[in-house]
Design an enzyme around this catalytic site. Structure first.
Site, PDB file in Angstrom:
ATOM      1  CG  HIS B  36      -2.175  -0.859   0.925  1.00 50.20           C
ATOM      2  ND1 HIS B  36      -2.143  -2.238   1.006  1.00 50.20           N
ATOM      3  CD2 HIS B  36      -3.433  -0.548   0.519  1.00 50.20           C
ATOM      4  CE1 HIS B  36      -3.337  -2.715   0.684  1.00 50.20           C
ATOM      5  NE2 HIS B  36      -4.140  -1.723   0.385  1.00 50.20           N
ATOM      6  CE  LYS B  37       6.749   3.971   3.633  1.00 49.16           C
ATOM      7  NZ  LYS B  37       7.859   4.129   2.705  1.00 49.16           N
TER       8      LYS B  37
END
Lengths: 290, 192
Positions: B36-37
């Site tokens: 997600h980062k």
């Protein structure tokens, strides 16, 4: 390398990861029965129990998060602790290669997974010599989700009007379980340590998780609080996976230890419903697992 | 029970309500914290086709490799709350229609679901072996070397993956409802 010892430890890890203890499974069966037929909470327990059975039969992990590995080891006098430590690390590596464990040791600075579950302070090993002539290795596989909702409080706590007594402890345990909601994979098994310092608090709270469901404290006041908390927490309505239901905790185990006069820590170790703990005993070269 | 096959349309997700039991078939992509980062900070394009109308699954599986072929051994959901800072942005920029996880997500994600037409679906935490059986094939893996097994993007084919709608595309969250009901009871217990 003591290969025989290593292989016995691999079997301990296999059992811990794939075969839920009978007392925990029985508590889940009881929890299922308390939910209304046709309710979603009952459906969740149906799936949980089916998964437990599938994992046991296939010898695959109950949960993909096979947790951080905690070994609590007791060895007789004269047993070389280095032999034990070497075998424990080798067993963790082998159990990972055999897919009983997910590689869960990540270098905090580089983000690199060691791939073997072995790293700095991984697995965690507590080792002591005891007077018995047997070797005892207890293992707890505790997932990251439940570890993230575990917590440590200080008494007194003015926001909860909680003082330094069992009434205050009760309020903090209620808060910890309310705050966790379903994020620790409820229904949880709750280990609580009263007192100690910040480090021994967590250690002793986790130690409580080795108690079997229903095993009450020897101290009658503490035992009474445990029973009350189970009843009260199960009125919160959080239910399995936090999606609502009558069972939010399977049990609460409280232990008390001495503390510094200035401190009063209450530490709550939240364990998921997949309370994966196993014990191996070697006596006169005979191995047994519980 | 509702059957959904990827890619999923906005109309299909707008029609879902809290408590609906859904079976997902088609393609899901696993993504956790590192994923997600990366999706937010670097916006890689290799996932575009897989995620348009697609499904992200918060999961760090146990995976085995036999004769060069991957398969899932255990693959239950991981706690979704950790992706709260990123999820709404990922829904928007990739055109996701569903996120599968456990434990629920917060206000930002709920708003993102409403605005862009997506739902949050709960799988049962801890059911690793059972859910792995709904994964019929592992099609590809991305970032395995860099992120490690749990954090990599695993692209998998699923057949009737059972989930329940706990955050809909209209701003409703079962997690919020349970939280407020349990809060009342928590306060009553404190006062006792």
């Amino acid at each position: 390398m003591d290969e025989k010892l290593r292989d016995r430890l691999v079997e301990l890890l296999r059992r811990a990861s794939t075969d839920l203890p009978a007392d925990v499974e029985a508590a889940l069966v009881k929890a299922r029965a308390s939910e209304e037929p046709g309710s979603s909470s009952r459906g969740i327990f149906d799936n949980i129990l089916l998964n437990v059975e599938l994992a046991r039969k296939a010898s695959t992990p109950i949960c993909q998060d096979t947790g951080s590995i905690l070994f609590e080891v007791r060895i007789p006098r004269g047993f070389d602790d280095r032999v034990m430590r070497e075998a424990l690390l080798a067993a963790a590596t082998t159990a990972t290669k055999s897919y009983y464990l997910r590689p869960n040791a990540v270098d905090s600075l580089t983000g690199k997974n060691s791939g073997s579950n072995v790293g700095i302070h991984s697995p965690v090993v507590h080792l002591e010599t005891w007077d018995d002539d047997s070797v005892q290795v207890r293992v707890l596989l505790k997932g990251g989700g439940s570890e993230n909702v575990s917590t440590q409080f200080r008494l007194p706590d003015s926001s909860l009007q909680a003082g330094r007594d069992l009434k205050g402890v009760r309020k903090l345990v209620l808060k910890a379980v309310y705050d966790a909601q379903g994020k620790g994979c409820s229904p949880g098994v709750i280990g609580v340590a009263i007192g100690g310092d910040r480090m021994s608090g967590y250690q002793f709270a986790k130690e409580q998780l080795f108690r079997k469901i229903g095993q009450r404290s020897d101290n009658p006041d503490v035992a009474k609080l445990e029973t009350e908390l189970v009843t009260d927490l199960n009125t919160l309505g959080i239910g399995p996976m936090g999606l609502g239901g009558k069972t939010t905790v399977l049990d609460v185990f409280i232990g008390a230890q001495h503390r510094h006069p200035a401190t009063y820590f209450v530490t709550v170790a939240y364990m998921c419903w997949a309370c994966r703990r196993r014990t191996m005993t070697i006596r006169k070269d005979e191995v047994t697992y519980d | 029970m509702i059957e959904l096959t990827t890619p999923i349309s906005e109309e299909q997700v707008r029609g879902l309500k809290l408590g609906d039991i859904v079976h997902i078939s088609g393609i899901v992509v696993t993504a956790r914290d590192a994923g997600h980062k990366l999706m937010v900070e670097e916006r890689p394009t290799f996932l575009d086709e897989l995620l348009r109308g697609g499904v992200i699954y918060h999961c760090g599986p146990v995976v085995r490799k036999d004769d060069g072929k991957w398969s899932f051994v255990a693959a239950g959901p991981t706690t979704s709350a950790r992706e709260e800072p990123y999820q709404a942005k990922v829904i928007e920029s990739y055109g996701l229609r569903a996120v599968i996880g456990k434990g629920g997500m917060g206000a930002k994600t709920l708003e993102g679901c409403k605005k862009f037409g997506a739902v949050y679906l709960s799988a049962i935490g801890g059911c690793g072996t059972q859910i792995a059986r709904a994964v019929t094939e592992v099609l590809a893996v991305h970032k395995l070397e860099e992120f490690g097994t749990p954090e990599a993007f695993w692209v998998c084919k699923v057949d009737k993956f059972p989930v329940v709608v706990t955050m809909d595309a209209h701003g409703n969250s079962l997690h919020d409802q349970i939280d407020s009901a349990s809060k009342k009871q928590f306060e009553a217990l404190l006062a006792r």
